[in-house]
Enzyme design. Structure first.
Site, PDB file in Angstrom:
ATOM      1  N   ASP A 125      -7.860   3.000  -2.939  1.00 46.52           N
ATOM      2  CA  ASP A 125      -7.910   3.098  -1.741  1.00 46.52           C
ATOM      3  C   ASP A 125      -7.934   4.670  -1.677  1.00 46.52           C
ATOM      4  OD1 ASP A 125      -8.791   2.277   0.436  1.00 46.52           O
ATOM      5  OD2 ASP A 125      -7.294   2.433   1.880  1.00 46.52           O
ATOM      6  N   LYS A 136      -1.230  -1.255  -4.367  1.00 42.08           N
ATOM      7  CA  LYS A 136      -2.564  -0.187  -4.294  1.00 42.08           C
ATOM      8  C   LYS A 136      -1.682   0.915  -3.914  1.00 42.08           C
ATOM      9  CE  LYS A 136      -5.214  -0.092   0.819  1.00 42.08           C
ATOM     10  NZ  LYS A 136      -5.718  -1.180   1.392  1.00 42.08           N
ATOM     11  N   LYS A 141      -9.822  -6.591   8.282  1.00 40.88           N
ATOM     12  CA  LYS A 141      -8.718  -6.511   9.170  1.00 40.88           C
ATOM     13  C   LYS A 141      -9.761  -7.039   9.988  1.00 40.88           C
ATOM     14  CE  LYS A 141      -7.287  -2.478   7.223  1.00 40.88           C
ATOM     15  NZ  LYS A 141      -7.953  -0.549   6.732  1.00 40.88           N
ATOM     16  N   SER A 182       1.100  -1.210   0.421  1.00 38.31           N
ATOM     17  CA  SER A 182       0.082  -0.064  -0.061  1.00 38.31           C
ATOM     18  C   SER A 182       0.942   1.048   0.273  1.00 38.31           C
ATOM     19  CB  SER A 182      -1.025  -0.182   1.404  1.00 38.31           C
ATOM     20  OG  SER A 182      -1.404   0.953   1.204  1.00 38.31           O
ATOM     21  N   LYS A 185      -2.931   5.102  -2.549  1.00 35.76           N
ATOM     22  CA  LYS A 185      -4.299   5.998  -1.773  1.00 35.76           C
ATOM     23  C   LYS A 185      -4.403   7.293  -2.496  1.00 35.76           C
ATOM     24  CE  LYS A 185      -4.445   4.178   2.454  1.00 35.76           C
ATOM     25  NZ  LYS A 185      -4.975   4.175   3.076  1.00 35.76           N
ATOM     26  N   GLU A 209     -11.214   0.752  -3.136  1.00 40.08           N
ATOM     27  CA  GLU A 209     -11.668   0.693  -1.860  1.00 40.08           C
ATOM     28  C   GLU A 209     -12.523   2.203  -1.365  1.00 40.08           C
ATOM     29  OE1 GLU A 209      -8.751  -0.494   0.016  1.00 40.08           O
ATOM     30  OE2 GLU A 209      -8.682  -0.930   2.047  1.00 40.08           O
ATOM     31  N   ASP A 240     -14.362  -1.638   3.059  1.00 39.67           N
ATOM     32  CA  ASP A 240     -13.085  -1.756   4.376  1.00 39.67           C
ATOM     33  C   ASP A 240     -13.821  -0.970   5.182  1.00 39.67           C
ATOM     34  OD1 ASP A 240     -11.157  -1.415   5.911  1.00 39.67           O
ATOM     35  OD2 ASP A 240      -9.617  -0.338   4.615  1.00 39.67           O
ATOM     36  N   GLY A 283      -4.178  -3.707   6.234  1.00 40.73           N
ATOM     37  CA  GLY A 283      -2.881  -3.670   6.994  1.00 40.73           C
ATOM     38  C   GLY A 283      -3.271  -2.028   8.007  1.00 40.73           C
TER      39      GLY A 283
HETATM   40 MG    MG Z   1      -8.738   1.138   3.429  1.00 40.07          MG
END
Ligand code: MG
Length: 370
Positions: free
Chosen positions: A189, A162, A263, A136, A164, A214, A239, A291
């Site tokens: 995400d 991934k 998670k 990520s 952000k 996400e 998420d 994570g």
């Molecule tokens: Mg997330």
């Protein structure tokens, strides 16, 4: 199982690199290391994943400490626990506080697995010997810096990237990545950064062949996500909205999600994680494990849950050296060719590195039965 003693350690570790998302930046990592001890001296370990500020969850390290010391530990130490599933049952009349519950429930699962002489993965029903690892990447100052980072990660063998994203920092980033790396497994995400007013904008993500987007909309929402999913091709992965198997069932029924980021801390522990896993398998919804910038103990729990067969997509469980100069477990988590071995030793399968635990511990508290 007879739990005689619980030890809480307040830990503070410095991350190698600050991690920026649409909700803030993290540099220091404060967390609670939970140890539960049986009458015969065996120990199980868990880790709380709440941050200092209530930016991702409403919980914080301080609210976790309060819940553990004032409610969860006293209740656990006067209860008869036959199996770790009993822990979530006795905690169920306390609302929410998922991170706090998961931290101590995880320690009980580790102790239980050690008592059964099973790896935690095997105790949970895990079948995989290795798990696939993705990475990520936080929001970077420039696209050039981001691309350089990605190149390094891909060379290290990470199997999925991934990134952000947030409004104003999304299409340009995705376009730049796709022009450089047209075929990598890529996902975005959003950490709740958009609203339904952005449907036309989010539809533009479809051209980048993302494996998923996400949590584009509000945390807790499952209604608007269903409306959005009906209008975009990119699969939505929830998420922040998923705290339980019930949330998962409703989201699947509504069509709000095609993939689940699980998670353990966000759903209150491993027993609930197993329920969510089984429900997703039943409905052909792929899972992966997210994570929360965990230290070694939390990382080991993530590896164990990811060994369950429904976790078919690479997770965020990167090796220790990706986050820490020194981790609190021995050996540290390492990756080869984008894969992490699932430990076979009893429990979490790692020893605590007590020198490091001592080095990073701020204070501690001990609780005894009776
Ligand atoms: Mg997330």
């Amino acid at each position: 199982m007879e739990i005689k003693t619980v030890i809480l350690r307040y830990m503070k570790m410095k991350m190698l690199h600050p991690f920026k998302t649409s909700v803030g930046v993290e540099q220091d990592k404060d967390f609670i290391l939970v140890e539960v001890k049986s009458a015969d001296g065996k120990s199980g370990f868990g880790e709380s994943v709440a941050s200092i500020a209530p930016l991702f969850h409403e919980e914080t390290v301080q609210t976790n400490w309060h819940m553990l010391t004032d409610y969860l530990i006293p209740l656990l130490l006067k209860s008869d626990i036959q199996h770790p599933d009993d822990v979530s049952t006795i905690f169920s009349h306390f609302r929410g506080n998922y991170n706090a519950k998961a931290a101590i429930e995880g320690a009980v699962w580790d102790l239980y697995a050690k008592e059964q002489n099973l790896s935690l993965a095997a105790a949970l029903g895990g079948t995989k010997k290795k798990i696939e690892v993705g990475v990520s990447v936080g929001i970077q100052e420039t696209e050039a810096k981001l691309l350089k980072k990605l190149e390094g990660y891909l060379e290290q063998g990470f199997r999925r990237i991934k990134v952000k994203v947030m409004p104003e920092r999304d299409l340009d980033i995705l376009r730049a990545i796709r022009s450089e790396f047209p075929t990598i497994q890529l996902m975005a995400d959003a950490n709740c950064a958009y609203t339904l007013a952005d449907i036309d904008h989010l539809r533009k993500f479809d051209e980048f062949n993302l494996s998923m987007i996400e949590q584009p909309l509000a945390h807790g929402d499952i209604i608007d996500h269903a409306k959005l999913q009906a209008k975009i091709e990119t699969p939505i992965c929830l998420d922040e909205s998923i705290h339980s198997a019930e949330d998962t069932r409703k989201s699947i029924e509504l069509g709000s999600t095609k993939i689940i980021n699980l998670k353990i801390g966000r759903v209150g522990g491993l027993s609930e994680s197993k329920k969510i896993h089984d429900l997703c398998v039943q409905h052909n919804i792929p899972l992966w494990c997210g994570g929360m910038l965990e230290a070694g103990v939390g990382r080991a729990h993530n590896i164990a849950i990811t060994s369950l067969p429904g976790f078919t997509l690479p997770g965020d469980t990167a090796p220790s050296a990706h986050y820490w100069e020194e981790d609190i477990i021995l050996p540290e988590v390492t990756m080869h060719d984008g894969l992490i071995d699932v430990p076979e030793a009893p429990g979490i399968g790692f020893e605590l590195n007590w020198d490091m635990v001592e080095k990073f511990m701020v204070h501690s508290q001990v609780f005894h039965r009776g």
